[in-house]
Design a protein around this motif. Structure first.
Motif, PDB file in Angstrom:
ATOM      1  N   VAL A 152      25.336 -47.577 -28.208  1.00 10.39           N
ATOM      2  CA  VAL A 152      24.692 -47.626 -26.891  1.00 10.39           C
ATOM      3  C   VAL A 152      23.272 -47.076 -26.970  1.00 10.39           C
ATOM      4  O   VAL A 152      22.337 -47.637 -26.396  1.00 10.39           O
ATOM      5  N   ARG A 153      23.107 -45.971 -27.694  1.00  6.27           N
ATOM      6  CA  ARG A 153      21.777 -45.382 -27.803  1.00  6.27           C
ATOM      7  C   ARG A 153      20.803 -46.324 -28.508  1.00  6.27           C
ATOM      8  O   ARG A 153      19.657 -46.486 -28.094  1.00  6.27           O
ATOM      9  N   THR A 154      21.262 -46.958 -29.583  1.00  3.77           N
ATOM     10  CA  THR A 154      20.404 -47.903 -30.320  1.00  3.77           C
ATOM     11  C   THR A 154      20.033 -49.082 -29.428  1.00  3.77           C
ATOM     12  O   THR A 154      18.868 -49.475 -29.358  1.00  3.77           O
ATOM     13  N   LEU A 191       6.891 -51.270 -36.816  1.00  6.11           N
ATOM     14  CA  LEU A 191       6.301 -49.957 -37.060  1.00  6.11           C
ATOM     15  C   LEU A 191       7.166 -48.855 -36.453  1.00  6.11           C
ATOM     16  O   LEU A 191       7.360 -47.800 -37.057  1.00  6.11           O
ATOM     17  N   GLY A 192       7.675 -49.155 -35.244  1.00  8.58           N
ATOM     18  CA  GLY A 192       8.561 -48.184 -34.598  1.00  8.58           C
ATOM     19  C   GLY A 192       9.798 -47.931 -35.418  1.00  8.58           C
ATOM     20  O   GLY A 192      10.222 -46.795 -35.623  1.00  8.58           O
ATOM     21  N   ARG A 193      10.386 -49.027 -35.921  1.00  6.57           N
ATOM     22  CA  ARG A 193      11.575 -48.878 -36.764  1.00  6.57           C
ATOM     23  C   ARG A 193      11.218 -48.150 -38.043  1.00  6.57           C
ATOM     24  O   ARG A 193      11.991 -47.339 -38.547  1.00  6.57           O
ATOM     25  N   PHE A 194      10.035 -48.481 -38.563  1.00  2.00           N
ATOM     26  CA  PHE A 194       9.574 -47.831 -39.798  1.00  2.00           C
ATOM     27  C   PHE A 194       9.384 -46.333 -39.550  1.00  2.00           C
ATOM     28  O   PHE A 194       9.804 -45.500 -40.363  1.00  2.00           O
ATOM     29  N   THR A 195       8.744 -46.016 -38.417  1.00  2.00           N
ATOM     30  CA  THR A 195       8.533 -44.594 -38.075  1.00  2.00           C
ATOM     31  C   THR A 195       9.875 -43.894 -37.886  1.00  2.00           C
ATOM     32  O   THR A 195      10.079 -42.769 -38.354  1.00  2.00           O
ATOM     33  N   GLU A 196      10.771 -44.606 -37.220  1.00  2.00           N
ATOM     34  CA  GLU A 196      12.117 -44.051 -37.001  1.00  2.00           C
ATOM     35  C   GLU A 196      12.813 -43.821 -38.331  1.00  2.00           C
ATOM     36  O   GLU A 196      13.429 -42.777 -38.570  1.00  2.00           O
ATOM     37  N   GLU A 229      13.908 -40.394 -39.896  1.00  6.41           N
ATOM     38  CA  GLU A 229      15.305 -40.242 -40.317  1.00  6.41           C
ATOM     39  C   GLU A 229      15.354 -39.850 -41.785  1.00  6.41           C
ATOM     40  O   GLU A 229      16.107 -38.959 -42.178  1.00  6.41           O
ATOM     41  N   LEU A 230      14.497 -40.509 -42.589  1.00  7.08           N
ATOM     42  CA  LEU A 230      14.447 -40.233 -44.024  1.00  7.08           C
ATOM     43  C   LEU A 230      13.996 -38.804 -44.280  1.00  7.08           C
ATOM     44  O   LEU A 230      14.562 -38.098 -45.128  1.00  7.08           O
ATOM     45  N   GLU A 231      12.992 -38.384 -43.533  1.00  9.10           N
ATOM     46  CA  GLU A 231      12.463 -37.028 -43.678  1.00  9.10           C
ATOM     47  C   GLU A 231      13.533 -36.005 -43.316  1.00  9.10           C
ATOM     48  O   GLU A 231      13.715 -34.996 -44.022  1.00  9.10           O
ATOM     49  N   ARG A 232      14.223 -36.313 -42.248  1.00  7.07           N
ATOM     50  CA  ARG A 232      15.287 -35.415 -41.792  1.00  7.07           C
ATOM     51  C   ARG A 232      16.401 -35.327 -42.827  1.00  7.07           C
ATOM     52  O   ARG A 232      16.873 -34.252 -43.181  1.00  7.07           O
ATOM     53  N   LEU A 233      16.784 -36.475 -43.343  1.00  4.93           N
ATOM     54  CA  LEU A 233      17.860 -36.493 -44.330  1.00  4.93           C
ATOM     55  C   LEU A 233      17.404 -35.871 -45.644  1.00  4.93           C
ATOM     56  O   LEU A 233      18.192 -35.217 -46.333  1.00  4.93           O
ATOM     57  N   ARG A 234      16.104 -36.065 -45.985  1.00  2.00           N
ATOM     58  CA  ARG A 234      15.568 -35.451 -47.201  1.00  2.00           C
ATOM     59  C   ARG A 234      15.603 -33.935 -47.082  1.00  2.00           C
ATOM     60  O   ARG A 234      15.935 -33.236 -48.044  1.00  2.00           O
ATOM     61  N   THR A 235      15.259 -33.455 -45.903  1.00  2.00           N
ATOM     62  CA  THR A 235      15.311 -31.999 -45.667  1.00  2.00           C
ATOM     63  C   THR A 235      16.731 -31.484 -45.846  1.00  2.00           C
ATOM     64  O   THR A 235      16.962 -30.448 -46.468  1.00  2.00           O
TER      65      THR A 235
END
Lengths: 304, 186
Positions: A74-76, A105-110, A114-120
């Motif tokens: 639903v959120r997506t 670009l929005g998906r890329f930024t997202e 997400e990648l940054e968050r998961l990398r952390t």
């Protein structure tokens, strides 16, 4: 027939001196009232629920998993729908290309976020001596009086009662009711939660007890300790649940009572458990000590 | 086992399934979508509905069973949920049998009363039964009662439809005059 007649005899009114009453109704009322009283006496806080609980817990966790997946969808869909509404108001051809690029670009930024968050999360997991099990939060409180969350890992994934649950930012709580595929986590803000803590600045020990949804209380800190609002509270490590020196909260208010030897300190947790989505369960803390790390992080932030 | 009994058992199973869906909705769906206001306690609204509509003797034991199912979703002690639902059940029975009301509007009033009595009872019983009693948290409790009040109106029609869909035997206006405790189903 004889037994039925015998039982039926109790349904008729029984004369007892001057009082007439229906014995069947009285017995039923007694049974209805007795069950809650019996439940008070037989209740025991065991590390794992009884065997007859398992099918009900399994049904509950299945329903929670289903709704969690549905909410993600639903959120997506909602975020994509909002994007499409914005696109409709612009020039069709150029804007279509432009918006397509913006959407990408929005998906890329997202994806990048997400990648940054998961990398952390991954770096945290890799750079620590602790053995961590990642988990997702699939359920929240049912009533306002209990501060718990449900995660999608359980006994079959290696979880045990009493294991610490934390995020990259700080401690969240500890596992207290694991079942085979999911587990309830008692947050540090729950009134039954008690965690050994110390004030990072002066190493004064105390106990963090949950109070409300957003606050905890640090108890048994001596009146004479030099502390102020904004000081960081970290885990003490004595309870053998959390690694030592892991951030718990920040002092929000200090109450100095004249008739008490200890201070009453209100603490705001560093992690907002109502918004957390991914957590780590500490399978073994590997004698990890974060105390020096948190001190050096503080010094670095002050120098900047 | 005849056809009526089968329908009755299927109805109970269906309501239990709806109860699980309501609890899952509150814990796993609503908090991820709407973060501003708390989720309506659909499980409590369901309990209030069956208290009003169904025969009392069967209903109280069924509510105890639903309370037991509720403990799978959250760390609510069984003693607390049974005690508070018993008080809500009893108070609603008293009011229902004193006020001859029907319809969605009356159901809304009863849900408001039921939600209020649940929150008040939970607070005071926690002081008696639990080693660490709960806090007053007045704002959250009032907000929860208001949310239940707002959402119970459309839920009345959903639950009413579910109640009559499989096995339609009692009308709650008539059942309010029925003081027999035994199960009415044949």
């Amino acid at each position: 027939m004889k037994i039925q007649a015998y039982l039926l005899s109790f349904t008729s009114e029984v004369e007892l001196n001057f009082v007439n009453y229906n014995l069947k109704k009285v017995l039923i009322i007694l049974v209805v009232l007795a069950l809650p009283l019996i439940s008070i006496n037989i209740e025991q806080k065991s590390a794992r629920g009884a065997w007859f609980n398992e099918p009900f817990v399994f049904a509950a966790q299945s329903v929670q998993n289903l709704f969690f997946g549905l909410s993600q969808g639903v959120r997506t869909t909602t975020s994509h729908y909002i994007n499409i509404l914005n696109i409709k108001s612009k020039n069709i051809q150029l804007q279509k290309e432009n918006d397509e690029l913006k959407t990408r670009l929005g998906r890329f930024t997202e994806n990048t976020n997400e990648l940054e968050r998961l990398r952390t999360l991954l770096d945290f997991q890799k750079n620590t001596k602790m053995e961590l099990i990642p988990a997702q939060v699939i359920g929240r409180n049912l009533v306002t009086d209990h501060n718990t969350i449900t995660i999608n890992k359980g006994l079959s994934h290696g979880l045990r009662s009493g294991q610490a649950v934390l995020t990259v930012s700080g401690a969240v709580g500890y596992v207290f009711k694991p079942s085979s595929k999911s587990a309830h986590v008692m947050l540090i803000t729950d009134r039954y939660s008690v965690i050994d803590a110390l004030i990072q600045k002066n190493r004064a020990h105390g106990l963090i007890e949950g109070k409300t949804k957003d606050t905890c209380v640090l108890q048994y800190v001596e009146h004479t300790e030099d502390i102020k609002d904004g000081d960081l509270i970290v885990t003490g490590g004595l309870d053998n649940i959390f690694p030592k020196g892991f951030p718990l909260g920040v002092i929000a208010n200090i109450e100095r009572r004249t008739n008490s030897a200890s201070l009453n300190i209100e603490v705001k947790p560093v992690v907002d458990a109502n918004k957390v989505e991914e957590v780590f369960v500490v399978k073994s803390n590997g004698s990890e000590n974060f105390l020096n790390e948190t001190e050096s992080n503080d010094k670095t932030s002050k120098n900047e | 086992m005849n056809n009526r009994q089968l329908k009755f058992y299927f109805k109970i199973l269906f309501f239990t399934f709806m109860f699980y869906i309501a609890c899952g909705l509150q814990t796993s769906f609503w908090p991820n979508i709407v973060t501003i206001i708390p989720s309506p306690q659909i499980w409590l609204i369901m309990i209030i509905f069956i208290t009003i509509k169904w025969p009392p003797l069967f209903t109280i034991f069924y509510i105890y069973f639903l309370g037991f199912c509720l403990t799978s979703f959250a760390d609510i002690p069984l003693s607390m949920i049974w005690s508070t639902t018993l008080v809500v059940f009893t108070s609603l029975l008293i009011i229902k049998n004193r006020i001859q009301l029907t319809g969605a509007f009356s159901f809304v009033i009863l849900v408001l009363f039921g939600s209020l009595s649940f929150e008040i009872t939970y607070y005071y019983f926690s002081d008696i039964l639990e080693t660490i009693p709960t806090s007053l948290i007045l704002y959250e409790r009032v907000l929860q009662v208001l949310v239940n009040f707002i959402f119970c109106y459309p839920l009345y029609f959903v639950l009413g439809k579910a109640d009559t869909l499989i096995f339609d035997e009692q009308d709650w206006a008539r059942s309010s005059k029925d003081y027999n405790i035994g199960i009415q189903h044949e």
